[in-house]
Design an enzyme around this catalytic site. Structure first.
Site, PDB file in Angstrom:
ATOM      1  CG  ASP A  18      13.522   2.657   1.562  1.00 47.32           C
ATOM      2  OD1 ASP A  18      13.840   3.569   2.340  1.00 47.32           O
ATOM      3  OD2 ASP A  18      12.637   2.788   0.697  1.00 47.32           O
ATOM      4  CG  HIS A 208       8.836   1.842  -2.673  1.00 48.74           C
ATOM      5  ND1 HIS A 208      10.026   1.142  -2.618  1.00 48.74           N
ATOM      6  CD2 HIS A 208       8.985   2.848  -1.780  1.00 48.74           C
ATOM      7  CE1 HIS A 208      10.851   1.709  -1.744  1.00 48.74           C
ATOM      8  NE2 HIS A 208      10.236   2.760  -1.221  1.00 48.74           N
ATOM      9  CG  HIS A 210       8.183   5.246   2.370  1.00 51.27           C
ATOM     10  ND1 HIS A 210       9.258   5.067   3.199  1.00 51.27           N
ATOM     11  CD2 HIS A 210       8.644   5.026   1.116  1.00 51.27           C
ATOM     12  CE1 HIS A 210      10.335   4.769   2.485  1.00 51.27           C
ATOM     13  NE2 HIS A 210       9.992   4.742   1.205  1.00 51.27           N
ATOM     14  CB  CYS A 241      14.297   8.852   1.099  1.00 53.30           C
ATOM     15  SG  CYS A 241      15.515   9.736   0.130  1.00 53.30           S
TER      16      CYS A 241
END
Ligand code: HMG
Ligand code: MG
Length: 299
Positions: A18, A208, A210, A241
């Site tokens: 990522d 997860h 961000h 992403c």
């Protein structure tokens, strides 16, 4: 108030995947391999190494086969991403035994990211997961846009839960629940993770986050309270992403480890070695490292 906290937390390092996938200039394969090795030296035991996606869509991950050829070892869970059968065929040519499939709750995001609707992806992935499990693979499903979508806005909890239940029924070992654009609030994190932990007691549950709006650490704290003890994090706070506009880095591994250390929660990760890993890769990146722990170490 009594805090409900685990004694140990597992960090799944996603920096090499990522973290690097969104870098515009190609990072030499040797540098990626060194980064991975340095992260292992720092005590990382589970890591996303790379992804077997289309090199036309994500050129940075075009060296996945070379990375995997040199970076497998017996003491780390070395995970690779694959979006479809073609990706799995490429994985099966390696010795890798852990795969992450990924799909968005939101249809629009899924179309932009993997050119299929959520339903189409699910139908393609179900037999893939079964085959991987039959071959003793570890399989995780990364559930993107679990809270918000950059195109569709707020995602209903019941839609995320429904998609999760499809993957659990398909046989995955782990769900990685992603706040793709870093928009969840601590209340939303606590609420969704409480429901997910209750609904899937036999599946590993990972959060997860961000850190787009600097809420990732508070969201992790809320998820800990809901019983989550696995977190995807990225050394240096790299990440994002390419098909989720506005999504910036993942929460920085060093900031999470520092917070957990201060709370007396074990991670097995050495912060000094972790900073060295970030120092090694930093000159090859287009962005400045701005995790708080890293900045203070270099002040
Ligand atoms: P497509 O163009 O629809 O693919 O892309 P296709 O099936 O029509 O095939 C077109 C060509 O691509 C063919 O080659 C295939 O062989 C090839 P041609 O015949 O033209 O020479 N191809 C492949 N080549 C290598 N590896 C493959 C592969 N598949 C097809 N696996 C596809 C569909 C899924 C491939 C594309 O959309 C893609 O690669 N998407 C990946 C996007 C991506 O990597 N996004 C970032 C990861 S997800 C993420 O970051 C979110 C996460 O962190 C959680 C969160 O924060 O939300 C996990
Ligand atoms: Mg992500």
């Amino acid at each position: 108030m009594t805090l409900h906290l685990p004694k140990k937390v597992t960090i799944v390092e996603v920096g090499p995947r990522d973290g690097l996938q969104n870098e515009k200039s190609f990072i030499p394969t040797e540098v990626k391999k060194q980064f991975i090795n340095r992260l292992k030296n720092a005590g990382i035991k589970e890591m996303e190494l790379t992804s077997f996606v289309s090199p036309k869509w994500v050129p940075q991950m075009g060296d996945a086969t070379e990375i995997v050829a040199d970076c497998l070892d017996s003491t780390t869970r070395n995970i690779v991403l694959a979006p479809n059968q073609k990706g799995i065929d490429r994985v099966l040519e390696t010795n890798c035994k852990a795969v992450a499939v990924f799909v968005g709750v939101s249809n629009t995001f899924n179309k932009k990211n993997i050119n299929k609707t959520t339903e189409e992806s699910l139908e393609e992935l179900k037999p893939i997961i079964k085959n991987l499990k039959d071959q003793n693979f570890f399989v995780r499903a990364c559930i993107s846009t679990s809270f918000y979508c950059p195109y569709e806005g707020k995602i209903e909890e019941e839609d995320t839960l429904k998609l999760c239940s499809e993957f659990v029924a398909a046989g995955v070992d782990e769900l990685s629940i992603a706040d793709t654009i870093g928009m969840a609030s601590p209340g939303e994190s606590y609420s969704l993770f409480t429901k997910i932990k209750e609904a899937f007691p036999h599946t590993l549950i990972n959060a997860h986050f961000h850190d787009t709006r600097k809420m990732a650490l508070t969201n992790i704290f809320a998820a800990l309270q809901a019983g989550v003890d696995r977190f995807d994090t990225s050394a240096g706070g790299l990440g994002g992403c390419p098909f989720a506009p506005g999504a910036t880095g993942n929460v920085a591994t060093e900031d999470v480890v520092y917070m957990l250390d201060r709370m007396g929660i074990e991670t097995g990760i050495d912060l000094t070695e972790l900073v060295k890993a970030v120092d090694m890769v930093a000159p090859y990146l287009s962005r400045k490292i701005d995790s708080t722990y890293y900045r203070l170490q270099h002040a």
